[in-house]
Design a protein around this motif. Structure first.
Motif, short mmCIF file in Angstrom:
data_model
loop_
_atom_site.label_atom_id
_atom_site.label_comp_id
_atom_site.label_asym_id
_atom_site.label_seq_id
_atom_site.Cartn_x
_atom_site.Cartn_y
_atom_site.Cartn_z
N LYS A 1 -9.09 -17.00 19.90
CA LYS A 1 -8.47 -16.93 18.58
C LYS A 1 -7.25 -17.85 18.51
CE LYS A 1 -5.51 -15.12 15.41
NZ LYS A 1 -4.09 -15.52 15.27
N ASP A 2 -6.41 -17.83 19.56
CA ASP A 2 -5.20 -18.65 19.57
C ASP A 2 -5.56 -20.14 19.60
OD1 ASP A 2 -3.59 -16.44 19.50
OD2 ASP A 2 -3.21 -16.38 21.65
N ASP A 3 -6.53 -20.50 20.46
CA ASP A 3 -6.90 -21.91 20.58
C ASP A 3 -7.52 -22.45 19.30
OD1 ASP A 3 -5.98 -21.84 23.16
OD2 ASP A 3 -7.95 -21.67 24.10
N SER A 4 -8.15 -21.58 18.52
CA SER A 4 -8.77 -22.03 17.27
C SER A 4 -7.73 -22.36 16.21
CB SER A 4 -9.71 -20.93 16.73
OG SER A 4 -8.96 -19.83 16.21
N GLY A 5 -6.51 -21.80 16.33
CA GLY A 5 -5.47 -22.03 15.34
C GLY A 5 -5.68 -21.25 14.06
N LEU A 6 -6.66 -20.32 14.05
CA LEU A 6 -6.95 -19.56 12.84
C LEU A 6 -6.08 -18.31 12.76
CD1 LEU A 6 -10.86 -19.69 12.91
CD2 LEU A 6 -9.36 -21.00 11.43
N SER A 7 -5.58 -18.01 11.58
CA SER A 7 -4.90 -16.74 11.35
C SER A 7 -5.96 -15.65 11.23
CB SER A 7 -4.08 -16.81 10.06
OG SER A 7 -4.94 -17.00 8.94
#
Length: 265
Positions: free
Chosen positions: A26-32
């Motif tokens: 989730k963090d690596d995707s940069g998505l909230s």
């Protein structure tokens, strides 16, 4: 990157490793969380429970996360299966109650030794007549209810064993769109074939063809955004900042008319 809270104590290491892997993706995707919800078909509140260790995500949600982040699902699904087995054995009582809707113990009445007076009941025939107390009635009713529940479970189990297992729910998410950069010079400006905008404002967590157009223009300018996937993540933001420094623009990591003009020029 999000600052995650510590997972509940006593959690199986396999479950800890699995949830940690979900957090990293989730963090690596940069998505909230709202953006992740929109891309996977599972609500932001559901993802908050999955990533905080309060609820084990279903298989379909994990498959959707793998698709959105471009991750090979094989190892992730194997880890999910092992973690789900451990969770089923060791999950906290609070989570089990939350899933089944079990009422709190404090909300259920409890008669003690000083409860209601015995309720007299006359036997229709026979030489002996003795009062039947309410506690005895409660015990008899409870025993009957348990017996009925056991029979119902047995019947449902037998019926379920004869019904083919339904396939897992397919995530309501289309495969990631494949964007291409087809650089064309038109009227003195560069276009990559994804969008002809020169004024739309773009910022982190946005997605779509306009973002893909931005990434192509950054790539053409020799500033790598980390790929052309239509997602405005941390790498794209860093590339925008690099372009704004090169072209002596206000450095804010957001794309507006002046940044568009510099990249298309």
């Amino acid at each position: 990157m999000a600052r995650w809270k510590e997972l509940p104590g006593g959690m199986d290491p396999v479950v800890v490793e699995f949830i940690g892997q979900l957090r990293r993706l989730k963090d690596d995707s940069g998505l909230s969380l709202p953006r992740l919800a929109a891309r996977t078909g599972y609500s932001a509140s559901s993802w908050e429970r999955y990533l905080s260790g309060r609820l084990m995500p279903p298989k379909a949600a994990v498959e959707a996360l793998a698709a959105v982040t471009g991750t090979d699902p094989a190892r992730l699904m194997a880890l999910h299966e092992t973690a789900a087995d451990s969770w089923q054995r060791d999950r906290p009582r609070s989570d089990a109650g939350e899933e089944r809707g079990v009422p709190d113990r404090d909300s259920v009445g409890d008669h003690g030794a000083s409860g209601p007076e015995p309720l007299p009941m006359t036997v229709a025939a026979g030489p002996v007549q003795r009062p039947v107390t309410r506690p005895m009635l409660y015990l008899t009713a409870a025993a009957s209810a348990l017996a009925g529940a056991a029979i119902a479970v047995a019947v449902l189990t037998a019926v379920h064993s004869q019904i083919p297992t339904a396939s897992p729910r397919t995530a309501a998410v289309a495969r990631p769109i494949a964007y291409a950069c087809k650089d064309v010079r038109k009227d003195g400006a560069w276009y990559a074939g994804n969008s002809d905008t020169s004024s739309d404002t773009l910022e982190v967590d946005m997605s779509g063809p306009e973002v893909a157009e931005l990434q192509c223009l950054l790539q053409r300018a020799g500033i790598s955004p980390g790929g052309v996937d239509g997602n405005f993540g941390p790498l794209t933001e860093a590339a925008v900042i690099g372009a704004q420094k090169r072209y002596h623009l206000d450095v804010d990591g957001q794309v507006g008319p002046r940044t568009w003009a510099a990249l298309r020029g």
